[in-house]
Write a protein that holds these residues in place. Structure first.
Motif, PDB file in Angstrom:
ATOM      1  N   PHE A 116       0.223  10.721   1.051  1.00 32.35           N
ATOM      2  CA  PHE A 116       1.522  10.517   0.417  1.00 32.35           C
ATOM      3  C   PHE A 116       1.859  11.820  -0.317  1.00 32.35           C
ATOM      4  CE2 PHE A 116      -0.690   6.481   0.724  1.00 32.35           C
ATOM      5  CZ  PHE A 116       0.274   5.657   1.283  1.00 32.35           C
ATOM      6  N   LEU A 117       3.010  12.420  -0.003  1.00 29.53           N
ATOM      7  CA  LEU A 117       3.315  13.775  -0.440  1.00 29.53           C
ATOM      8  C   LEU A 117       4.684  13.869  -1.107  1.00 29.53           C
ATOM      9  CD1 LEU A 117       2.348  15.148   3.036  1.00 29.53           C
ATOM     10  CD2 LEU A 117       0.975  15.543   1.002  1.00 29.53           C
ATOM     11  N   GLN A 118       4.764  14.743  -2.094  1.00 29.38           N
ATOM     12  CA  GLN A 118       6.023  15.026  -2.771  1.00 29.38           C
ATOM     13  C   GLN A 118       6.327  16.522  -2.641  1.00 29.38           C
ATOM     14  OE1 GLN A 118       7.868  12.534  -3.902  1.00 29.38           O
ATOM     15  NE2 GLN A 118       6.230  11.082  -3.416  1.00 29.38           N
ATOM     16  N   PRO A 119       7.611  16.909  -2.637  1.00 27.84           N
ATOM     17  CA  PRO A 119       7.945  18.333  -2.607  1.00 27.84           C
ATOM     18  C   PRO A 119       7.250  19.070  -3.752  1.00 27.84           C
ATOM     19  CG  PRO A 119       9.909  17.014  -2.243  1.00 27.84           C
ATOM     20  CD  PRO A 119       8.805  16.053  -2.653  1.00 27.84           C
ATOM     21  N   GLY A 120       6.821  20.285  -3.467  1.00 28.23           N
ATOM     22  CA  GLY A 120       6.132  21.085  -4.475  1.00 28.23           C
ATOM     23  C   GLY A 120       4.627  20.956  -4.430  1.00 28.23           C
TER      24      GLY A 120
ATOM     25  N   SER B 289       0.688  12.095  -9.727  1.00 23.82           N
ATOM     26  CA  SER B 289      -0.398  13.065  -9.575  1.00 23.82           C
ATOM     27  C   SER B 289       0.056  14.473  -9.945  1.00 23.82           C
ATOM     28  CB  SER B 289      -0.876  13.057  -8.120  1.00 23.82           C
ATOM     29  OG  SER B 289      -1.722  14.160  -7.875  1.00 23.82           O
ATOM     30  N   ASP B 290      -0.793  15.203 -10.643  1.00 24.58           N
ATOM     31  CA  ASP B 290      -0.524  16.614 -10.927  1.00 24.58           C
ATOM     32  C   ASP B 290      -0.401  17.410  -9.630  1.00 24.58           C
ATOM     33  OD1 ASP B 290      -0.678  16.071 -13.624  1.00 24.58           O
ATOM     34  OD2 ASP B 290      -2.725  16.813 -13.840  1.00 24.58           O
ATOM     35  N   ARG B 291      -1.088  16.973  -8.587  1.00 30.33           N
ATOM     36  CA  ARG B 291      -1.083  17.660  -7.292  1.00 30.33           C
ATOM     37  C   ARG B 291       0.125  17.280  -6.433  1.00 30.33           C
ATOM     38  NH1 ARG B 291      -5.955  16.485  -4.060  1.00 30.33           N
ATOM     39  NH2 ARG B 291      -5.935  18.613  -3.339  1.00 30.33           N
ATOM     40  N   LYS B 292       0.873  16.269  -6.862  1.00 30.37           N
ATOM     41  CA  LYS B 292       2.049  15.767  -6.136  1.00 30.37           C
ATOM     42  C   LYS B 292       1.685  15.241  -4.754  1.00 30.37           C
ATOM     43  CE  LYS B 292       5.082  18.877  -8.619  1.00 30.37           C
ATOM     44  NZ  LYS B 292       6.003  19.981  -8.559  1.00 30.37           N
ATOM     45  N   ARG B 293       0.490  14.665  -4.671  1.00 34.33           N
ATOM     46  CA  ARG B 293       0.061  14.014  -3.432  1.00 34.33           C
ATOM     47  C   ARG B 293      -1.092  13.072  -3.732  1.00 34.33           C
ATOM     48  NH1 ARG B 293      -2.074  19.348  -2.519  1.00 34.33           N
ATOM     49  NH2 ARG B 293      -4.261  19.352  -1.951  1.00 34.33           N
ATOM     50  N   MET B 294      -1.272  12.113  -2.816  1.00 38.06           N
ATOM     51  CA  MET B 294      -2.360  11.156  -2.954  1.00 38.06           C
ATOM     52  C   MET B 294      -2.818  10.753  -1.559  1.00 38.06           C
ATOM     53  SD  MET B 294      -4.418   9.571  -4.990  1.00 38.06           S
ATOM     54  CE  MET B 294      -3.658  10.127  -6.502  1.00 38.06           C
ATOM     55  N   ILE B 295      -4.124  10.648  -1.400  1.00 33.83           N
ATOM     56  CA  ILE B 295      -4.733  10.286  -0.124  1.00 33.83           C
ATOM     57  C   ILE B 295      -5.174   8.832  -0.163  1.00 33.83           C
ATOM     58  CG2 ILE B 295      -6.771  10.692   1.333  1.00 33.83           C
ATOM     59  CD1 ILE B 295      -6.634  13.628   0.407  1.00 33.83           C
ATOM     60  N   LEU B 296      -4.951   8.149   0.941  1.00 33.45           N
ATOM     61  CA  LEU B 296      -5.500   6.809   1.162  1.00 33.45           C
ATOM     62  C   LEU B 296      -6.438   6.910   2.359  1.00 33.45           C
ATOM     63  CD1 LEU B 296      -5.699   3.718   0.828  1.00 33.45           C
ATOM     64  CD2 LEU B 296      -3.667   3.547   2.300  1.00 33.45           C
ATOM     65  N   PRO B 297      -7.761   6.921   2.120  1.00 31.69           N
ATOM     66  CA  PRO B 297      -8.697   6.978   3.243  1.00 31.69           C
ATOM     67  C   PRO B 297      -8.693   5.653   4.007  1.00 31.69           C
ATOM     68  CG  PRO B 297      -9.762   7.596   1.170  1.00 31.69           C
ATOM     69  CD  PRO B 297      -8.452   6.963   0.841  1.00 31.69           C
ATOM     70  N   ILE B 298      -8.479   5.724   5.302  1.00 26.47           N
ATOM     71  CA  ILE B 298      -8.500   4.526   6.142  1.00 26.47           C
ATOM     72  C   ILE B 298      -9.922   4.240   6.621  1.00 26.47           C
ATOM     73  CG2 ILE B 298      -7.595   3.479   8.266  1.00 26.47           C
ATOM     74  CD1 ILE B 298      -5.513   3.827   6.030  1.00 26.47           C
ATOM     75  N   GLN B 299     -10.708   5.309   6.856  1.00 29.89           N
ATOM     76  CA  GLN B 299     -12.096   5.084   7.266  1.00 29.89           C
ATOM     77  C   GLN B 299     -12.846   4.382   6.140  1.00 29.89           C
ATOM     78  OE1 GLN B 299     -10.959   8.340   6.970  1.00 29.89           O
ATOM     79  NE2 GLN B 299     -12.119   9.148   5.258  1.00 29.89           N
ATOM     80  N   ARG B 300     -13.823   3.584   6.511  1.00 28.24           N
ATOM     81  CA  ARG B 300     -14.541   2.791   5.512  1.00 28.24           C
ATOM     82  C   ARG B 300     -15.550   3.618   4.728  1.00 28.24           C
ATOM     83  NH1 ARG B 300     -11.262   1.060   8.882  1.00 28.24           N
ATOM     84  NH2 ARG B 300     -10.965  -1.163   9.239  1.00 28.24           N
ATOM     85  N   SER B 301     -15.978   4.767   5.296  1.00 31.18           N
ATOM     86  CA  SER B 301     -16.898   5.654   4.580  1.00 31.18           C
ATOM     87  C   SER B 301     -16.671   7.083   5.040  1.00 31.18           C
ATOM     88  CB  SER B 301     -18.357   5.251   4.815  1.00 31.18           C
ATOM     89  OG  SER B 301     -18.841   5.801   6.017  1.00 31.18           O
ATOM     90  N   GLN B 302     -17.128   8.036   4.237  1.00 31.79           N
ATOM     91  CA  GLN B 302     -16.989   9.443   4.597  1.00 31.79           C
ATOM     92  C   GLN B 302     -17.892   9.811   5.768  1.00 31.79           C
ATOM     93  OE1 GLN B 302     -14.281   9.606   3.293  1.00 31.79           O
ATOM     94  NE2 GLN B 302     -14.347  11.387   1.961  1.00 31.79           N
ATOM     95  N   ASN B 303     -18.827   8.939   6.116  1.00 41.55           N
ATOM     96  CA  ASN B 303     -19.726   9.182   7.243  1.00 41.55           C
ATOM     97  C   ASN B 303     -19.141   8.737   8.575  1.00 41.55           C
ATOM     98  OD1 ASN B 303     -21.745  10.303   5.617  1.00 41.55           O
ATOM     99  ND2 ASN B 303     -22.490   8.271   5.076  1.00 41.55           N
TER     100      ASN B 303
ATOM    101  N   LYS C 258       0.828  -1.203   0.000  1.00 44.35           N
ATOM    102  CA  LYS C 258       0.000   0.000   0.000  1.00 44.35           C
ATOM    103  C   LYS C 258       0.863   1.254   0.000  1.00 44.35           C
ATOM    104  CE  LYS C 258      -4.053  -1.957   2.170  1.00 44.35           C
ATOM    105  NZ  LYS C 258      -4.569  -2.310   3.467  1.00 44.35           N
ATOM    106  N   ILE C 259       1.984   1.213   0.709  1.00 48.14           N
ATOM    107  CA  ILE C 259       2.896   2.355   0.715  1.00 48.14           C
ATOM    108  C   ILE C 259       3.435   2.597  -0.690  1.00 48.14           C
ATOM    109  CG2 ILE C 259       5.155   3.165   1.511  1.00 48.14           C
ATOM    110  CD1 ILE C 259       4.448   1.874   4.246  1.00 48.14           C
ATOM    111  N   MET C 260       3.868   1.546  -1.358  1.00 45.80           N
ATOM    112  CA  MET C 260       4.405   1.705  -2.720  1.00 45.80           C
ATOM    113  C   MET C 260       3.325   2.213  -3.675  1.00 45.80           C
ATOM    114  SD  MET C 260       7.521   1.228  -2.276  1.00 45.80           S
ATOM    115  CE  MET C 260       7.977   1.475  -3.965  1.00 45.80           C
ATOM    116  N   GLU C 261       2.107   1.715  -3.537  1.00 45.31           N
ATOM    117  CA  GLU C 261       0.997   2.166  -4.379  1.00 45.31           C
ATOM    118  C   GLU C 261       0.715   3.650  -4.141  1.00 45.31           C
ATOM    119  OE1 GLU C 261      -3.786   1.305  -5.035  1.00 45.31           O
ATOM    120  OE2 GLU C 261      -2.667   0.064  -3.626  1.00 45.31           O
ATOM    121  N   GLY C 262       0.670   4.063  -2.885  1.00 47.66           N
ATOM    122  CA  GLY C 262       0.401   5.456  -2.560  1.00 47.66           C
ATOM    123  C   GLY C 262       1.503   6.388  -3.030  1.00 47.66           C
ATOM    124  N   LEU C 263       2.750   5.984  -2.822  1.00 50.47           N
ATOM    125  CA  LEU C 263       3.869   6.816  -3.262  1.00 50.47           C
ATOM    126  C   LEU C 263       3.903   6.931  -4.784  1.00 50.47           C
ATOM    127  CD1 LEU C 263       6.682   5.725  -0.795  1.00 50.47           C
ATOM    128  CD2 LEU C 263       5.411   7.893  -0.805  1.00 50.47           C
TER     129      LEU C 263
END
Length: 163
Positions: free
Chosen positions: A53-57, A30-44, A19-24
């Motif tokens: 997962f974040l990159q400089p810039g 990503s154009d945004r130089k970041r990606m989120i992995l939600p751990i919660q099962r739903s937004q509720n 999962k770390i490799m997938e997120g990185l």
């Protein structure tokens, strides 16, 4: 490209090497130089938990969480970043360097204007905030912080290093 990987599922969730490799990899593409992995099962969920997962810039627009229950905790898992605390007018009041050999966690009360700058490739943070998530109420963006897709972002990020 999506802003987030799919929400976690199942009774137990782990953050393993796959999962770390997938997120990185997703954050690097990503154009945004970041990606989120939600751990919660739903937004509720009553507690929102994400791995970011974040990159400089990457540009995390200064914001605050206005709801009275929206305390936010950020824990550095890997890398190096700075959390900036701002006045309502945009003055940098505090700088908190999160790095593997020093401070690893910051906890912010609701209404605290903050932003982040990333100083190392493949930085990973875990964030937690009380939910449920409501996109309309979750964040108030600082009017003095440029919008995410603005041409002003590179100059603004550069100015944060000298403020």
């Amino acid at each position: 490209m999506s802003r987030a990987l799919p929400n976690a599922s199942g009774q137990v969730v782990t953050l393993d090497a796959k999962k770390i490799m997938e997120g990185l990899a997703a954050s690097r593409q990503s154009d945004r130089k970041r990606m989120i992995l939600p751990i919660q099962r739903s937004q509720n969920a009553q507690v929102q938990r994400i791995v970011n997962f974040l990159q400089p810039g990457t540009y995390i627009r200064p914001h605050c969480h206005p709801l009275p229950h929206a305390t936010e905790s950020v824990c550095l898992l890997q890398g190096k970043m700075e959390v900036l605390i701002f006045s309502e007018e945009g003055e940098v009041l505090e700088r908190h360097l999160l790095e593997e050999t020093g401070t690893r966690l910051i906890d912010l009360e609701p209404g605290t204007w903050h932003g982040m700058t990333v100083h190392a490739e493949d930085t990973i943070i875990f964030e937690s905030k009380r939910g449920p998530y409501d996109a309309e109420m979750d964040k108030s963006f600082a009017p003095w912080g440029p919008e995410e897709d603005s041409d002003e972002v590179p100059a603004f990020l550069k100015s944060l290093a000298t403020r």
